[in-house]
Design an enzyme around this catalytic site. Structure first.
Site, PDB file in Angstrom:
ATOM      1  NE  ARG A 246      -2.644  -1.466   3.540  1.00 16.76           N
ATOM      2  CZ  ARG A 246      -3.168  -2.833   3.931  1.00 16.76           C
ATOM      3  NH1 ARG A 246      -3.986  -3.481   3.181  1.00 16.76           N
ATOM      4  NH2 ARG A 246      -2.703  -3.275   5.015  1.00 16.76           N
ATOM      5  CG  PHE A 262     -11.904  -7.454  -5.070  1.00 20.17           C
ATOM      6  CD1 PHE A 262     -12.881  -8.374  -5.116  1.00 20.17           C
ATOM      7  CD2 PHE A 262     -11.206  -7.349  -5.972  1.00 20.17           C
ATOM      8  CE1 PHE A 262     -13.308  -8.842  -6.076  1.00 20.17           C
ATOM      9  CE2 PHE A 262     -11.587  -8.168  -7.305  1.00 20.17           C
ATOM     10  CZ  PHE A 262     -12.484  -8.803  -7.310  1.00 20.17           C
ATOM     11  CG  ASP A 284     -15.766  -5.026  -0.941  1.00 19.95           C
ATOM     12  OD1 ASP A 284     -14.488  -5.241  -0.632  1.00 19.95           O
ATOM     13  OD2 ASP A 284     -16.531  -6.002  -0.572  1.00 19.95           O
ATOM     14  CG  ASP A 333      -6.151  -6.905  -2.051  1.00 19.98           C
ATOM     15  OD1 ASP A 333      -5.467  -8.111  -2.170  1.00 19.98           O
ATOM     16  OD2 ASP A 333      -5.888  -6.400  -1.036  1.00 19.98           O
ATOM     17  CB  CYS A 373      -4.179 -13.547  -0.566  1.00 19.90           C
ATOM     18  SG  CYS A 373      -6.048 -13.831  -0.617  1.00 19.90           S
TER      19      CYS A 373
END
Length: 429
Positions: A246, A262, A284, A333, A373
């Site tokens: 970030r 997201f 989101d 993300d 992830c």
């Protein structure tokens, strides 16, 4: 001193010798269960050893490999605690024949030392006012245990813990005592509400350990204020692993029109605002995530630059593409699309679609920050997907940075799952 012994099938020891910290049920040949009359050899399916007791692991040829905690209810039947003997962990007087002897001062010292080692490693990179992951399970030699350390804007330290395996659950008191001694936290909140506990034969639970406090806290990350809900936020309340990524986004955002997808808490977008972004749209599908993002926008007085949209990201990318919308920077993300090996192929399609559409939405020379992830969706497959998306989008990409999680998420050699996060910064031409 007597500890039961797990013997592996032929050639199943190679991964453990390279540092892998798990023994799966299908790798076990037989178990020698310690009794007051000696050892009784048993097959795993008929083994009478009590779950949660320590065992020593050996190759088929009798080579000692390490000590761990046994759990027949889990496919991960043994989680390795140490490459040394059980005696080195539990003390000379300990024995599986007397389970109460396993909770000794030696055991408390063992876990406290591991916590201290992890704490000292974080101080190589973080200050006392930073928030970071303090214990990263197997990678910090405490299998199945997660601890995130949050320091709020008033300097109070909150710990959020997860006991995700029986190997952690049985030493709950030792771990909590060790954390209190080493960290001296203001409060501790438990988030052992992850479904993985059920695979270990454990019930889900969450709540304060000790005195109750307000679960809504505010931290400062990279100069940005972030409100965190320890009780209801995803996992431990906040994703600390992207902190450094970030910060990189902030350094690249000046003057840019940014799309943060997201967004969860809006942290990527808020870092872009701090870096001088011209405008930020945060998206989101979760109403609670959008509500949290709006709160964080207010905390940072960023409302004139950053706006939110509560909509499915796939749907929005298609709409933007159809309308000819353009951005200078897009952040992808998403949550883990591949939560198991069986879902990798389906996940490939999801990852490729959002990346392809994002490439189409970027101005020439625009920046795409794309993340995954999922451990199962490995780096080679991820980079291959990006290349395939670029070909189909008829765009060229220059990869500027290949990044992962911060140093508070160490990678344990021999344990690929600890290197789970991929974050690629690329220029799209």
């Amino acid at each position: 001193m007597k500890f039961s012994r797990v013997f592996l099938k032929s050639k199943e020891e190679e991964e453990l010798r390279r540092g892998f910290p798990w023994v799966f049920d299908n790798e076990i040949s037989f178990i020698k269960v310690a009794t007051d009359k000696g050892y009784i050899q048993q097959e795993l399916e008929d083994c009478t050893l009590e779950n949660g007791l320590p065992v020593e692991v050996y190759s088929k040829g009798g080579l000692f490999l390490g000590s761990g905690i046994y759990n027949k209810k889990s496919k991960i039947t043994v989680r390795i605690l140490s490459r040394n003997s059980c005696e080195s962990i539990f003390g000379k007087e300990a024995s599986t024949l007397i389970p109460s002897s396993l909770h000794s001062q030696d055991t408390r010292t063992f876990f406290q030392k591991n916590i201290e080692t992890a704490y000292e490693a974080r101080f190589l990179f973080y200050s006392k006012n930073d928030s970071y992951r303090l214990i990263f399970g197997e990678a910090d030699f405490i299998p199945g245990f997660i601890c995130d350390r949050f320091c709020d804007i008033n300097g109070r330290v909150f710990l959020v813990v997860q006991f995700l395996s029986l190997s952690a659950e049985v030493f709950r008191s030792e771990l909590i005592d060790g954390l209190r001694t080493v960290c001296r936290p203001f409060a501790i909140y438990e988030r052992s509400d992850a479904s993985v506990r059920e695979l270990e034969g454990l019930e889900l639970k969450k709540g304060w350990i000790g005195s109750e406090q307000d679960p809504i806290i505010t931290i400062r990350e990279n100069g940005v204020l972030i409100s965190i809900d320890l009780e209801n936020g995803q996992k431990t309340g906040y994703f600390l692993d992207q902190k450094d990524n970030r910060k990189l986004v902030a350094s690249l955002a000046k003057g840019k029109r940014v799309l943060d997808t997201f967004c969860h808490t809006g942290a990527f977008g808020l870092n872009a605002v701090a870096g001088g972004a011209k405008s930020v749209v945060a998206v989101d599908i979760s109403e609670s995530a959008i509500s949290n993002t709006e709160m964080n926008i207010g905390l940072n007085k960023a409302g004139c630059v950053m706006k939110v949209m509560c909509i499915d990201v796939f749907e929005l990318l298609r709409k933007f593409e159809a309308s000819g919308e353009k951005f200078d920077m897009i952040i992808l993300d998403p949550p883990a699309f591949a939560k198991s090996a069986s879902r990798v192929q389906k996940a490939y399609g999801g990852y490729k679609e959002i990346n392809l559409r994002a490439m189409n939405l970027l101005e020439s020379g625009g920046i795409l920050v794309s993340c995954s992830c999922s451990h199962f969706f490995d780096a080679q497959r991820f980079y291959g997907m990006l290349h395939s998306a670029a070909i189909d989008a008829k765009r060229s990409i220059q990869i500027l940075k290949k990044r992962g999680a911060g140093p508070d998420h160490p990678v344990l050699c021999g344990y690929p799952k600890s290197e789970y996060l991929k974050c690629v910064v690329m220029r799209v031409i």
